[in-house]
Motif scaffolding. Structure first.
Motif, PDB file in Angstrom:
ATOM      1  N   ARG A 258       8.271   5.387  -4.725  1.00 29.63           N
ATOM      2  CA  ARG A 258       8.075   5.128  -3.291  1.00 29.63           C
ATOM      3  C   ARG A 258       6.706   4.526  -3.011  1.00 29.63           C
ATOM      4  NH1 ARG A 258       8.082   9.894   1.382  1.00 29.63           N
ATOM      5  NH2 ARG A 258       7.653   8.530   3.165  1.00 29.63           N
ATOM      6  N   TYR A 259       5.682   5.052  -3.665  1.00 30.92           N
ATOM      7  CA  TYR A 259       4.317   4.658  -3.308  1.00 30.92           C
ATOM      8  C   TYR A 259       3.693   3.638  -4.256  1.00 30.92           C
ATOM      9  CZ  TYR A 259       4.504   8.257   0.224  1.00 30.92           C
ATOM     10  OH  TYR A 259       4.847   8.987   1.332  1.00 30.92           O
ATOM     11  N   THR A 260       4.413   3.251  -5.292  1.00 32.16           N
ATOM     12  CA  THR A 260       3.938   2.179  -6.176  1.00 32.16           C
ATOM     13  C   THR A 260       4.874   0.980  -6.061  1.00 32.16           C
ATOM     14  OG1 THR A 260       3.006   3.832  -7.685  1.00 32.16           O
ATOM     15  CG2 THR A 260       3.186   1.588  -8.500  1.00 32.16           C
ATOM     16  N   HIS A 261       6.052   1.078  -6.640  1.00 31.41           N
ATOM     17  CA  HIS A 261       7.015  -0.023  -6.541  1.00 31.41           C
ATOM     18  C   HIS A 261       7.339  -0.323  -5.082  1.00 31.41           C
ATOM     19  CE1 HIS A 261      10.926  -2.076  -6.694  1.00 31.41           C
ATOM     20  NE2 HIS A 261      10.546  -2.513  -7.892  1.00 31.41           N
ATOM     21  N   TYR A 266       6.906  -3.843  -0.508  1.00 31.23           N
ATOM     22  CA  TYR A 266       6.681  -3.943   0.949  1.00 31.23           C
ATOM     23  C   TYR A 266       5.576  -4.950   1.250  1.00 31.23           C
ATOM     24  CZ  TYR A 266       5.102  -2.549   5.617  1.00 31.23           C
ATOM     25  OH  TYR A 266       4.718  -2.554   6.943  1.00 31.23           O
ATOM     26  N   LEU A 267       4.462  -4.863   0.531  1.00 24.90           N
ATOM     27  CA  LEU A 267       3.331  -5.739   0.821  1.00 24.90           C
ATOM     28  C   LEU A 267       3.676  -7.196   0.513  1.00 24.90           C
ATOM     29  CD1 LEU A 267       0.458  -6.021   1.809  1.00 24.90           C
ATOM     30  CD2 LEU A 267      -0.358  -5.445  -0.491  1.00 24.90           C
ATOM     31  N   LYS A 270       5.699  -8.450   3.439  1.00 23.56           N
ATOM     32  CA  LYS A 270       4.899  -8.734   4.634  1.00 23.56           C
ATOM     33  C   LYS A 270       4.094 -10.026   4.470  1.00 23.56           C
ATOM     34  CE  LYS A 270       5.895  -5.487   7.538  1.00 23.56           C
ATOM     35  NZ  LYS A 270       6.490  -5.833   8.861  1.00 23.56           N
ATOM     36  N   ILE A 271       3.514 -10.214   3.291  1.00 23.70           N
ATOM     37  CA  ILE A 271       2.743 -11.439   3.052  1.00 23.70           C
ATOM     38  C   ILE A 271       3.688 -12.647   3.016  1.00 23.70           C
ATOM     39  CG2 ILE A 271       1.310 -12.670   1.386  1.00 23.70           C
ATOM     40  CD1 ILE A 271      -0.204 -10.522   2.944  1.00 23.70           C
ATOM     41  N   GLY A 272       4.885 -12.458   2.462  1.00 25.07           N
ATOM     42  CA  GLY A 272       5.860 -13.537   2.461  1.00 25.07           C
ATOM     43  C   GLY A 272       6.223 -13.980   3.871  1.00 25.07           C
TER      44      GLY A 272
END
Length: 316
Positions: A258-261, A266-267, A270-272
């Motif tokens: 959840r907090y790595t992959h 997710y990031l 968002k950047i995409g």
């Protein structure tokens, strides 16, 4: 048996204080940030602070683990300074009379290898991935000087001690009652990332492959797409039941996923979106990362992470 081990993991987590960046030191009797806990039988870890390295935490902001095999002890991570490695050795002696026979560095970063200086003085062999050894050779003195700046007198006795042995993809160690696989599953957080896998126990000492209580840092040499590929093709395939991450308390695959992959995916998403809308680097720093704002070190790392992902994706 696995249920018993699971109960032991739950008990050790319940007994341990949260490894928060708001707690300067939860084991004042030692240079270590916290007293080692037995995660599963004969596998111990001293959980570091989920804060940046400071004088107060002596640079102990990662996990220093050890395996009591029955025929010697394997230590995972040299630690950030001579003083930390010595303190960990004191704790090992409280647990067993077995000698330390091997130290494994999870990567070439300071918190993994500067304490090699202590272990080298004890004549203990030190194993690292070839890429981590190269980083130590290239940047070791620079990393040492940075540690001296925050650690002051606690840096005394620390010097750069390179590994005495290296591996490329895998090193199998049979020691006592343990079959240990030292793995380099591929590029991830940084050069030479190493995982220590205990297949018979279903436990992986993941190093900086996996984060969950603090936000992961994306460095200049961290290629996020490669990290995701390594996760999906290598790390998930281990199907580990128990995970000792590089930072934070022992947990399970669901949490680190959840907090790595999950965070990296997710990031990138968002950047995409930001790139598709014609956004520039200056605004990329402020894409919405609020679902992860509760993680320790969010304030220090979120904007930097976004900027580096933008730079990587801009020309994909």
């Amino acid at each position: 048996m696995m249920r018993v081990i699971g109960l032991l993991v739950s008990a050790c987590l319940a007994a341990a204080a949260h490894a928060s960046e708001d707690i300067a030191d939860q084991y004042p009797a030692s240079a270590l940030y916290s007293k080692p806990v037995e995660v599963i039988p004969n596998v111990w870890s001293a959980i570091g602070a989920t804060a940046p390295p400071t004088y107060e935490n002596s640079g102990h902001n990662n996990n220093l683990s050890f395996i009591v095999t029955g025929d010697g002890v394997i230590v995972v991570n040299g630690g950030a300074a001579h003083i930390l490695a010595e303190a960990l050795h004191e704790e090992i002696r409280k647990v067993t009379n077995q000698p330390v026979k091997l130290v494994i560095d999870e990567n070439g970063q300071g918190h993994a290898m500067l304490g090699n200086s202590y272990w080298a003085e004890q004549g203990v062999p030190i194993l690292a991935h070839a890429d981590a050894a190269h980083e130590i050779d290239e940047r070791g003195n620079q990393i040492l000087e940075a540690m001296k700046r925050y650690n002051g007198d606690k840096a005394e006795g620390t010097f750069v001690a390179p590994p005495t042995d290296t591996f490329e993809d895998k090193r199998v160690i049979e020691m006592g009652d343990f079959h240990v696989e030292v793995l380099h599953l591929g590029p991830a957080h940084g050069p030479g990332d190493t995982q220590v896998w205990l297949p018979e126990q279903g436990l992986v000492i993941a190093g900086d492959m996996a984060f969950h209580e603090r936000m992961l840092p994306i460095f200049e040499d961290t290629i996020v797409s490669d990290w995701l590929d390594t996760w999906e093709t290598g790390f998930e395939a281990l199907n580990a039941t128990y995970v000792i991450p590089g930072h934070g308390h022992p947990t399970n695959m669901a949490q680190v996923r959840r907090y790595t992959h999950g965070y990296l995916t997710y990031l990138r998403g968002k950047i995409g979106e930001h790139l598709e809308n014609g956004g520039d680097l200056a605004d990329a720093y402020y894409v919405d990362q609020s679902p992860y704002a509760h993680l320790d070190t969010f304030e220090e790392l979120a904007t930097k992470n976004a900027g580096r992902v933008y730079e990587q994706m801009e020309f994909e």
